[in-house]
Design an enzyme around this catalytic site. Structure first.
Site, PDB file in Angstrom:
ATOM      1  N   ASP A 126       0.846  -1.188   0.000  1.00  4.43           N
ATOM      2  CA  ASP A 126       0.000   0.000   0.000  1.00  4.43           C
ATOM      3  C   ASP A 126       0.884   1.240   0.000  1.00  4.43           C
ATOM      4  O   ASP A 126       2.107   1.150  -0.006  1.00  4.43           O
ATOM      5  CB  ASP A 126      -0.959  -0.009   1.189  1.00  4.43           C
ATOM      6  CG  ASP A 126      -0.247  -0.044   2.543  1.00  4.43           C
ATOM      7  OD1 ASP A 126       1.005   0.024   2.565  1.00  4.43           O
ATOM      8  OD2 ASP A 126      -0.925  -0.137   3.563  1.00  4.43           O
ATOM      9  N   ASP A 343      -8.070  -8.113   1.128  1.00  2.00           N
ATOM     10  CA  ASP A 343      -6.982  -8.230   2.109  1.00  2.00           C
ATOM     11  C   ASP A 343      -7.482  -7.845   3.484  1.00  2.00           C
ATOM     12  O   ASP A 343      -8.378  -7.012   3.625  1.00  2.00           O
ATOM     13  CB  ASP A 343      -5.798  -7.329   1.724  1.00  2.00           C
ATOM     14  CG  ASP A 343      -6.038  -5.867   2.060  1.00  2.00           C
ATOM     15  OD1 ASP A 343      -5.714  -5.441   3.201  1.00  2.00           O
ATOM     16  OD2 ASP A 343      -6.582  -5.140   1.204  1.00  2.00           O
TER      17      ASP A 343
END
Length: 433
Positions: A126, A343
């Site tokens: 990320d 996720d």
């Protein structure tokens, strides 16, 4: 031609013919192997799944060595055979934590995250924004638990302040001395939780860090405002986030580095903003979509926001990832919408606290009722924990604070999750979902 394909590419293998369903089976190809979808991506916060080594992940959870070649699938029979036993893996790493320690320069010197950690499967990182903004606003989990407190809205409307830089003057959670100091057009300035040093995370520096980390899929910097903000503040955040994403994309394209970048769809629970976000990101030309930002205060909000977003995505050739949502009820509702990957740290965290998934529901082995229960956690599970150990033994390990409990419990929960996703893929191939 295969030579014309990018290093990371997505193929749709089968689209469900079930009434009202947009579910599909796909495969994400990367330089580090392929990943069948719908699929679950466990979170390795510091480059490591807590309690499990990369080797244990390969042997106990994925049941492959991560070195398999992704041969083209020419027929439905080949697709069915490939999906039938597929338990391929992908791991999600957090740039924020790796930025603070050991630092992307150290990882780069080691040859990137795959060599540094020993993970052989595809990786996604990320931007670091999620953790940074969680310091300022609280996490998505906190928000859903609280039901989306709206105390800040009245204050914003009263004093006219919509500048999120004012967050430094508001009371917010403190984590180990962390502070978000300011949020501006440049980026977000915060203090390291390790040594208190001031760090500036910008769209460009986030992408540069992710280039050094070398994951297969990367995410642009975005702001994560909470559910309980005014429309005016949401709009300001929305506009800034898309300017940041455009800058992130430009930085990525300057050095693609055999990576794909997914644009993050924002807009809070405002479905009109969600549609606008999809339109803007589609024009920018990202390689895939990630549904992010605040998804609301409860499971129903998450579903409605996801549904509206999926309806707005017209390019069905690109993969779609649902960020930070990994509870099984939400996954079960999102798969028929066409979401490809998910996720969450929830199944591994739940495991360490003694909450284990079974076909009959959650088993909390901490409870005294399991002290003399000499049956497997789940009779239908083929993981090594269920093949070799009983609920009574796991109860004993947990109560005795044995480190091996976390390993055995995590193996089971991740195996259960991956088996569940495999069942989804099989059902979609049969047009049952």
């Amino acid at each position: 031609l295969a030579s014309d394909r990018p290093a990371v590419w997505f193929e749709v293998l089968h689209e469900s013919k079930a009434a009202g369903s947009n579910a599909r089976v796909g495969r994400l190809h990367t330089p580090h192997g392929s990943f069948f979808t719908p699929g679950f991506v466990p979170v390795a916060t510091n480059g490591s799944i807590k309690a499990l080594s990369p080797a244990q992940m390969r042997e106990e959870v994925y049941e492959d060595d991560g070195r398999g070649e992704a041969a083209p699938l020419q027929s439905r029979t080949e697709v069915e055979e490939a999906v039938k036993s597929s338990r391929t893996g992908m791991v999600f790493c957090n740039t924020y934590h790796l930025l603070v320690h050991p630092g992307p320069d150290v990882v780069a010197k080691a040859g990137g995250l795959h060599r540094f950690t020993g993970h052989r499967h595809p990786l996604i990182t990320d931007s670091g924004g999620f953790q940074v903004f969680s310091l300022a606003y609280g996490s998505i989990a906190d928000e859903r638990k609280s039901g989306g407190s709206g105390k800040a809205i009245a204050r914003e409307e009263r004093d006219g302040s919509t500048d999120t830089a004012s967050v430094k003057r508001q009371k917010r959670p403190q984590f180990g001395g962390n502070n978000v100091m300011s949020i501006s057009e440049d980026g977000v300035k915060f203090r390291s939780y390790r040594d208190g040093n001031v760090l500036l995370l910008t769209p460009e520096s986030s992408i540069q860090a992710q280039k050094q980390l070398g994951a297969d899929v990367i995410i642009p910097l975005d702001e994560l405002p909470p559910h309980h903000i005014s429309r005016r503040t949401l709009r300001d955040s929305f506009d800034r986030t898309h300017r940041w994403q455009e800058r992130s994309l430009a930085q990525h394209l300057a050095n693609p580095n055999q990576q794909a970048i997914f644009g993050v769809v924002h807009g809070g629970t405002d479905v009109h903003l969600r549609r606008e976000s999809v339109n803007m990101l589609s024009k920018m030309g990202f390689d895939g979509f990630a549904i992010g930002g605040s998804l609301g205060k409860d499971e129903e909000d998450v579903y409605e926001v996801t549904r509206a977003t999926m309806e707005a995505i017209e390019d069905r050739e690109k993969p779609v990832h649902l960020l930070g949502i990994g509870d099984l009820p939400s996954i079960a509702r999102a798969v028929p919408l066409g979401v490809d990957t998910f996720d969450s740290s929830y199944p591994t965290r739940a495991a360490r606290h003694g909450n284990l998934y079974t076909a009959e529901g959650l088993v909390s082995v901490r409870k005294a009722q399991y002290r003399e229960d000499f049956t497997p956690v789940d009779r239908n599970c083929g993981c090594s924990t269920c093949r070799n150990h009983t609920r009574a033994y796991l109860h004993h390990l947990l109560k005795a604070h044995e480190p091996s409990f976390a390993q055995l419990a995590t193996v089971h929960n991740l195996h259960f999750y991956h088996s569940t996703m495999l069942a989804f893929r099989r059902a979609i191939l049969r047009d049952l979902i």
